[in-house]
Design a protein around this motif. Structure first.
Motif, PDB file in Angstrom:
ATOM      1  N   PHE A 121       0.821  -1.228  -0.051  1.00 27.84           N
ATOM      2  CA  PHE A 121       0.080  -0.001   0.066  1.00 27.84           C
ATOM      3  C   PHE A 121       0.860   1.141  -0.121  1.00 27.84           C
ATOM      4  CE2 PHE A 121      -2.172   3.273   2.384  1.00 27.84           C
ATOM      5  CZ  PHE A 121      -3.396   3.479   1.414  1.00 27.84           C
ATOM      6  N   TRP A 122       1.777   1.192   0.914  1.00 29.02           N
ATOM      7  CA  TRP A 122       2.592   2.552   1.046  1.00 29.02           C
ATOM      8  C   TRP A 122       3.572   2.628  -0.109  1.00 29.02           C
ATOM      9  CZ3 TRP A 122       2.134   7.017   3.053  1.00 29.02           C
ATOM     10  CH2 TRP A 122       1.296   7.013   3.904  1.00 29.02           C
ATOM     11  N   ALA A 123       4.056   1.472  -0.802  1.00 26.86           N
ATOM     12  CA  ALA A 123       4.908   1.391  -2.058  1.00 26.86           C
ATOM     13  C   ALA A 123       4.032   2.148  -3.354  1.00 26.86           C
ATOM     14  CB  ALA A 123       5.152   0.190  -2.391  1.00 26.86           C
ATOM     15  N   ALA A 124       2.675   1.721  -3.173  1.00 27.97           N
ATOM     16  CA  ALA A 124       1.882   2.286  -4.351  1.00 27.97           C
ATOM     17  C   ALA A 124       1.623   3.946  -4.068  1.00 27.97           C
ATOM     18  CB  ALA A 124       0.717   1.648  -4.439  1.00 27.97           C
ATOM     19  N   CYS A 125       1.619   4.262  -2.795  1.00 26.79           N
ATOM     20  CA  CYS A 125       1.203   5.590  -2.455  1.00 26.79           C
ATOM     21  C   CYS A 125       2.143   6.577  -2.099  1.00 26.79           C
ATOM     22  CB  CYS A 125       0.209   5.684  -1.118  1.00 26.79           C
ATOM     23  SG  CYS A 125      -1.162   4.727  -1.659  1.00 26.79           S
ATOM     24  N   ALA A 126       3.531   6.045  -2.074  1.00 30.52           N
ATOM     25  CA  ALA A 126       4.639   7.167  -1.731  1.00 30.52           C
ATOM     26  C   ALA A 126       5.079   8.242  -2.669  1.00 30.52           C
ATOM     27  CB  ALA A 126       5.788   6.260  -1.533  1.00 30.52           C
ATOM     28  N   LEU A 127       5.123   7.688  -3.849  1.00 29.08           N
ATOM     29  CA  LEU A 127       5.394   8.725  -4.815  1.00 29.08           C
ATOM     30  C   LEU A 127       4.313   9.936  -5.332  1.00 29.08           C
ATOM     31  CD1 LEU A 127       7.135  10.052  -7.040  1.00 29.08           C
ATOM     32  CD2 LEU A 127       6.468   8.702  -8.922  1.00 29.08           C
ATOM     33  N   PRO A 128       2.709   9.241  -5.433  1.00 33.13           N
ATOM     34  CA  PRO A 128       1.859  10.155  -5.262  1.00 33.13           C
ATOM     35  C   PRO A 128       1.609  11.242  -4.053  1.00 33.13           C
ATOM     36  CG  PRO A 128       1.020   8.027  -5.354  1.00 33.13           C
ATOM     37  CD  PRO A 128       2.246   7.945  -5.514  1.00 33.13           C
ATOM     38  N   SER A 129       1.795  10.348  -2.758  1.00 31.87           N
ATOM     39  CA  SER A 129       1.824  11.168  -1.756  1.00 31.87           C
ATOM     40  C   SER A 129       2.853  12.375  -1.720  1.00 31.87           C
ATOM     41  CB  SER A 129       2.012  10.360  -0.572  1.00 31.87           C
ATOM     42  OG  SER A 129       1.979  11.022   0.908  1.00 31.87           O
ATOM     43  N   LEU A 130       3.960  12.394  -2.300  1.00 35.32           N
ATOM     44  CA  LEU A 130       5.070  13.377  -2.209  1.00 35.32           C
ATOM     45  C   LEU A 130       4.475  14.141  -3.257  1.00 35.32           C
ATOM     46  CD1 LEU A 130       7.749  14.480  -1.646  1.00 35.32           C
ATOM     47  CD2 LEU A 130       8.749  12.962  -3.264  1.00 35.32           C
ATOM     48  N   ALA A 131       4.096  13.978  -4.328  1.00 32.04           N
ATOM     49  CA  ALA A 131       3.625  14.778  -5.315  1.00 32.04           C
ATOM     50  C   ALA A 131       2.481  15.676  -4.982  1.00 32.04           C
ATOM     51  CB  ALA A 131       3.105  14.225  -6.649  1.00 32.04           C
ATOM     52  N   ILE A 132       1.398  15.188  -4.212  1.00 29.96           N
ATOM     53  CA  ILE A 132       0.217  15.940  -3.777  1.00 29.96           C
ATOM     54  C   ILE A 132       0.635  17.086  -2.671  1.00 29.96           C
ATOM     55  CG2 ILE A 132      -0.644  14.442  -1.940  1.00 29.96           C
ATOM     56  CD1 ILE A 132      -3.453  15.101  -3.457  1.00 29.96           C
ATOM     57  N   ASN A 133       1.768  16.598  -1.912  1.00 34.49           N
ATOM     58  CA  ASN A 133       2.144  17.656  -0.843  1.00 34.49           C
ATOM     59  C   ASN A 133       2.882  18.822  -1.571  1.00 34.49           C
ATOM     60  OD1 ASN A 133       2.047  16.941   2.318  1.00 34.49           O
ATOM     61  ND2 ASN A 133       2.276  14.893   1.067  1.00 34.49           N
ATOM     62  N   TRP A 134       3.725  18.275  -2.946  1.00 35.36           N
ATOM     63  CA  TRP A 134       4.453  19.516  -3.402  1.00 35.36           C
ATOM     64  C   TRP A 134       3.253  20.311  -4.120  1.00 35.36           C
ATOM     65  CZ3 TRP A 134       9.620  18.071  -3.005  1.00 35.36           C
ATOM     66  CH2 TRP A 134      10.465  18.794  -3.745  1.00 35.36           C
ATOM     67  N   ARG A 135       2.301  19.585  -4.674  1.00 38.52           N
ATOM     68  CA  ARG A 135       1.237  20.686  -5.398  1.00 38.52           C
ATOM     69  C   ARG A 135       0.236  21.332  -4.505  1.00 38.52           C
ATOM     70  NH1 ARG A 135       0.235  15.744  -7.854  1.00 38.52           N
ATOM     71  NH2 ARG A 135      -1.859  15.742  -7.349  1.00 38.52           N
TER      72      ARG A 135
END
Length: 204
Positions: A121-135
């Motif tokens: 779950f966290w492997a799938a969400c790690a990159l999109p989680s970083l991206a949405i924080n950035w945005r």
């Protein structure tokens, strides 16, 4: 194609209201399918869908509703995948230690399955989680690189405070890959292309 820009007074009202909509000074998305603009007033389902569709996009912005619905999704997903581990390690383990071999095997398998699900779950969400924080930081007109201060102990509190802030129209400077605004029946109110203009006819 011509544009009618919102008046300075209208832009000021939008800045102060903290509730921007599609188009206008904030240039929000008209539909959930427009992933290149922030969707103000997003629902839970829309936010999660956009979260994964924008999994590697660090330009652009994310609205507060998008961001916080996704945080709820991450909490729920973490809890759901952690429960099997918790059951296997803390509930079935005591009975397994009493010498019940089948129960021991079952508790170990359950704990392993839960750990594997949590990792996936966290492997799938790690990159999109970083991206949405950035945005989300872009939406308040801050550089996404500020998120890196979360690497400093306790400094992450500052990032949380930033993500709670109302959007700022100036954050549009981060919309590097946004497409031209879509035409709508009331496009003339929001600075989007005015249907029926001479240039619009030529475009068609």
């Amino acid at each position: 194609m011509t544009f009618e820009r919102p008046t300075r007074q209208r832009r000021a009202r939008e800045e102060l209201s903290g509730a921007p909509g599609p188009g206008g000074a904030y240039d929000g998305a008209w539909t959930a399918d427009d992933i290149h603009r922030p969707l103000y007033g997003a629902t839970f389902g829309q936010a999660v869908k956009r979260f994964f569709r924008n999994y590697r996009r660090f330009s652009g912005r994310a609205s507060r509703s998008e961001f916080w619905w996704v945080q709820l999704f991450l909490v729920l997903g973490t809890a759901a995948t952690f429960i099997p581990t918790l059951i296997g390690a803390n509930i079935l383990a005591p009975s397994a230690n009493a010498g019940d071999a089948p129960t021991a095997a079952g508790s170990s398998a359950l704990a392993f399955a839960g750990s594997a699900l949590l990792t996936l779950f966290w492997a799938a969400c790690a990159l999109p989680s970083l991206a949405i924080n950035w945005r989300r930081l872009h939406d308040v007109n801050l550089t996404g690189a500020l998120y890196l201060i979360t690497l400093i102990p306790y400094a992450g509190i500052g990032v949380v405070i930033f993500t709670l802030q109302a959007p700022k129209a100036a954050g549009r400077r981060y919309d590097r890959d946004a497409l031209p605004p879509a035409r709508t029946p009331d496009a003339h109110r929001y600075g989007t292309p005015v249907a029926g203009s001479d240039s619009d006819r030529k475009a068609r």
